[in-house]
Design a protein around this motif. Sequence first.
Motif, mmCIF file in Angstrom:
data_model
loop_
_atom_site.group_PDB
_atom_site.id
_atom_site.type_symbol
_atom_site.label_atom_id
_atom_site.label_comp_id
_atom_site.label_asym_id
_atom_site.label_seq_id
_atom_site.Cartn_x
_atom_site.Cartn_y
_atom_site.Cartn_z
ATOM 1 N N ASP A 181 -21.801 -20.589 16.107
ATOM 2 C CA ASP A 181 -21.382 -20.384 17.499
ATOM 3 C C ASP A 181 -21.273 -18.909 17.890
ATOM 4 O OD1 ASP A 181 -21.190 -23.117 17.816
ATOM 5 O OD2 ASP A 181 -19.034 -23.189 17.425
ATOM 6 N N ASN A 182 -21.055 -18.033 16.904
ATOM 7 C CA ASN A 182 -20.678 -16.669 17.249
ATOM 8 C C ASN A 182 -21.531 -15.560 16.649
ATOM 9 O OD1 ASN A 182 -17.904 -17.036 18.716
ATOM 10 N ND2 ASN A 182 -17.787 -18.370 16.923
ATOM 11 N N VAL A 183 -22.359 -15.848 15.664
ATOM 12 C CA VAL A 183 -23.116 -14.796 14.990
ATOM 13 C C VAL A 183 -24.604 -14.971 15.301
ATOM 14 C CG1 VAL A 183 -23.628 -13.650 12.817
ATOM 15 C CG2 VAL A 183 -21.395 -14.734 13.144
ATOM 16 N N ALA A 184 -25.148 -14.016 16.017
ATOM 17 C CA ALA A 184 -26.563 -14.078 16.391
ATOM 18 C C ALA A 184 -27.451 -13.996 15.155
ATOM 19 C CB ALA A 184 -26.899 -12.929 17.338
ATOM 20 N N GLY A 185 -28.503 -14.794 15.154
ATOM 21 C CA GLY A 185 -29.472 -14.749 14.063
ATOM 22 C C GLY A 185 -29.111 -15.587 12.857
ATOM 23 N N ILE A 186 -28.005 -16.351 12.940
ATOM 24 C CA ILE A 186 -27.600 -17.219 11.837
ATOM 25 C C ILE A 186 -27.494 -18.657 12.337
ATOM 26 C CG2 ILE A 186 -25.719 -17.853 10.269
ATOM 27 C CD1 ILE A 186 -25.055 -14.989 9.895
ATOM 28 N N HIS A 187 -28.081 -19.574 11.568
ATOM 29 C CA HIS A 187 -27.901 -20.995 11.837
ATOM 30 C C HIS A 187 -27.734 -21.723 10.516
ATOM 31 C CE1 HIS A 187 -28.123 -24.939 13.597
ATOM 32 N NE2 HIS A 187 -29.071 -25.276 12.734
ATOM 33 N N ALA A 236 -32.077 -0.384 6.322
ATOM 34 C CA ALA A 236 -31.887 -0.918 7.666
ATOM 35 C C ALA A 236 -31.717 -2.429 7.577
ATOM 36 C CB ALA A 236 -33.071 -0.543 8.562
ATOM 37 N N VAL A 237 -31.395 -3.037 8.702
ATOM 38 C CA VAL A 237 -31.096 -4.470 8.744
ATOM 39 C C VAL A 237 -32.094 -5.188 9.645
ATOM 40 C CG1 VAL A 237 -29.383 -6.185 9.476
ATOM 41 C CG2 VAL A 237 -28.651 -4.136 8.260
ATOM 42 N N VAL A 238 -32.408 -6.431 9.278
ATOM 43 C CA VAL A 238 -33.272 -7.275 10.091
ATOM 44 C C VAL A 238 -32.750 -8.707 10.013
ATOM 45 C CG1 VAL A 238 -34.897 -7.826 8.220
ATOM 46 C CG2 VAL A 238 -35.705 -7.795 10.591
ATOM 47 N N SER A 239 -33.020 -9.497 11.060
ATOM 48 C CA SER A 239 -32.542 -10.888 11.128
ATOM 49 C C SER A 239 -33.726 -11.842 11.112
ATOM 50 C CB SER A 239 -31.707 -11.103 12.402
ATOM 51 O OG SER A 239 -30.557 -10.294 12.406
ATOM 52 N N PRO A 240 -34.155 -12.285 9.935
ATOM 53 C CA PRO A 240 -35.385 -13.089 9.827
ATOM 54 C C PRO A 240 -35.274 -14.494 10.390
ATOM 55 C CG PRO A 240 -34.298 -12.956 7.708
ATOM 56 C CD PRO A 240 -33.560 -12.020 8.620
ATOM 57 N N CYS A 241 -34.047 -15.000 10.564
ATOM 58 C CA CYS A 241 -33.884 -16.366 11.056
ATOM 59 C C CYS A 241 -33.521 -16.409 12.536
ATOM 60 C CB CYS A 241 -32.839 -17.102 10.221
ATOM 61 S SG CYS A 241 -33.325 -17.315 8.495
ATOM 62 N N SER A 242 -33.733 -15.296 13.206
ATOM 63 C CA SER A 242 -33.529 -15.246 14.648
ATOM 64 C C SER A 242 -34.505 -16.181 15.343
ATOM 65 C CB SER A 242 -33.720 -13.814 15.143
ATOM 66 O OG SER A 242 -33.648 -13.749 16.544
ATOM 67 N N THR A 264 -31.270 -8.238 4.930
ATOM 68 C CA THR A 264 -31.313 -9.181 6.044
ATOM 69 C C THR A 264 -29.927 -9.710 6.396
ATOM 70 O OG1 THR A 264 -31.526 -11.335 4.920
ATOM 71 C CG2 THR A 264 -33.527 -9.971 5.078
ATOM 72 N N GLN A 265 -29.828 -10.188 7.616
ATOM 73 C CA GLN A 265 -28.686 -10.982 8.026
ATOM 74 C C GLN A 265 -28.654 -12.225 7.139
ATOM 75 O OE1 GLN A 265 -25.757 -11.593 9.066
ATOM 76 N NE2 GLN A 265 -25.989 -11.118 11.255
ATOM 77 N N ALA A 266 -27.512 -12.888 7.072
ATOM 78 C CA ALA A 266 -27.367 -14.054 6.196
ATOM 79 C C ALA A 266 -28.418 -15.116 6.502
ATOM 80 C CB ALA A 266 -25.974 -14.646 6.341
ATOM 81 N N VAL A 267 -28.997 -15.659 5.445
ATOM 82 C CA VAL A 267 -30.056 -16.668 5.553
ATOM 83 C C VAL A 267 -29.533 -18.012 5.057
ATOM 84 C CG1 VAL A 267 -32.306 -17.396 4.624
ATOM 85 C CG2 VAL A 267 -31.948 -15.008 5.346
ATOM 86 N N TYR A 268 -29.693 -19.042 5.893
ATOM 87 C CA TYR A 268 -29.389 -20.417 5.494
ATOM 88 C C TYR A 268 -30.591 -21.342 5.701
ATOM 89 C CZ TYR A 268 -24.520 -18.964 5.294
ATOM 90 O OH TYR A 268 -23.365 -18.323 4.961
ATOM 91 N N GLU A 269 -31.655 -20.774 6.239
ATOM 92 C CA GLU A 269 -32.870 -21.554 6.491
ATOM 93 C C GLU A 269 -34.033 -20.897 5.746
ATOM 94 O OE1 GLU A 269 -32.621 -23.093 10.951
ATOM 95 O OE2 GLU A 269 -32.037 -20.976 10.802
#
Length: 292
Positions: free
Chosen positions: A226-232, A156-162, A185-190
């Motif tokens: 700007d367009n992908v939730a959970g990514i910064h 399954a998928v999770v977004s830890p940087c949300s 996880t969703q892509a992590v940059y933080e």
Amino acid sequence: MKITELFERGEFVVSAEVGPPKGIHIEHLLEEAKTYLSGITAVNVTDNQSSVMRLGSLATCKALKDKGLTPIYQLTCRDRNRIALQSDLLSAAMLGIENLLLLTGDHTKMGDHPQAKPVFDLDSVSLIHAVKKLEEGEDLGGNKLVGEPPKFAKGAVVSPCSDSIDAQLAKMERKVRAGADYFQTQAVYEPEKFIKFMEKAKQFGKPVQLGIVIPKSAGMAKFMNDNVAGIHVPQEMIDELKKDKEKTKAGITGVEIAARIIKECKPYCQGVHIMALGWESKVPDLLKQAEI
């Protein structure tokens, strides 16, 4: 081979993602996967990613398996009702495909057929539950399966940087209760947000693969913001991508950034999942720089 067996042995599991083409010729995909991804654990195959019609994930998984690679079958709820979803899961088991990544899926209005009617009969949590029921020998209608039931590694998928860690932890808990065996996880940059999330997520006792998207340009980074939730993507990374345009264009800067993130987060996760987005050739160098 189920990747859950590797997690149980304490191995650091590396997977990478490929997208089937918009057509029937996959020789190039198979060649690149064999060349650049043979050294990793498994290859995720997207399921009409971003609601763009492409060759099916299941057929591509079978082709990869025939080439000696271990596929992970991505399955979304967008395009099929519960009958079709369960049927495709049985088909995957019959073909010897044991690893799954179960997702709700992007809405059809985002893709190349915006007029298409979305299904969403199930969502990711109820789809995980459906797989668990099949493993127990019956379908969602309560009807018994014939013979030995299938067994899968249910991802399954999770977004830890949300923005809301608590909301993501609640979603993760629902998926664990439904039967999820592991997470990507969703892509992590933080990294600091990822580490904070993982400190809380370890309560569930499920292995988590860090999601990595190699940043190709400052423009791509801004688009995701700007367009992908959970990514910064932090501004300092965007500035780094702007600094030497030739180096960035060659993929060197993006690989350096991704490798740093992996090295910082590796002590807190059980694997890494690389979404190369056409840069599969960069994966071996990325893993080398990340010391995996």
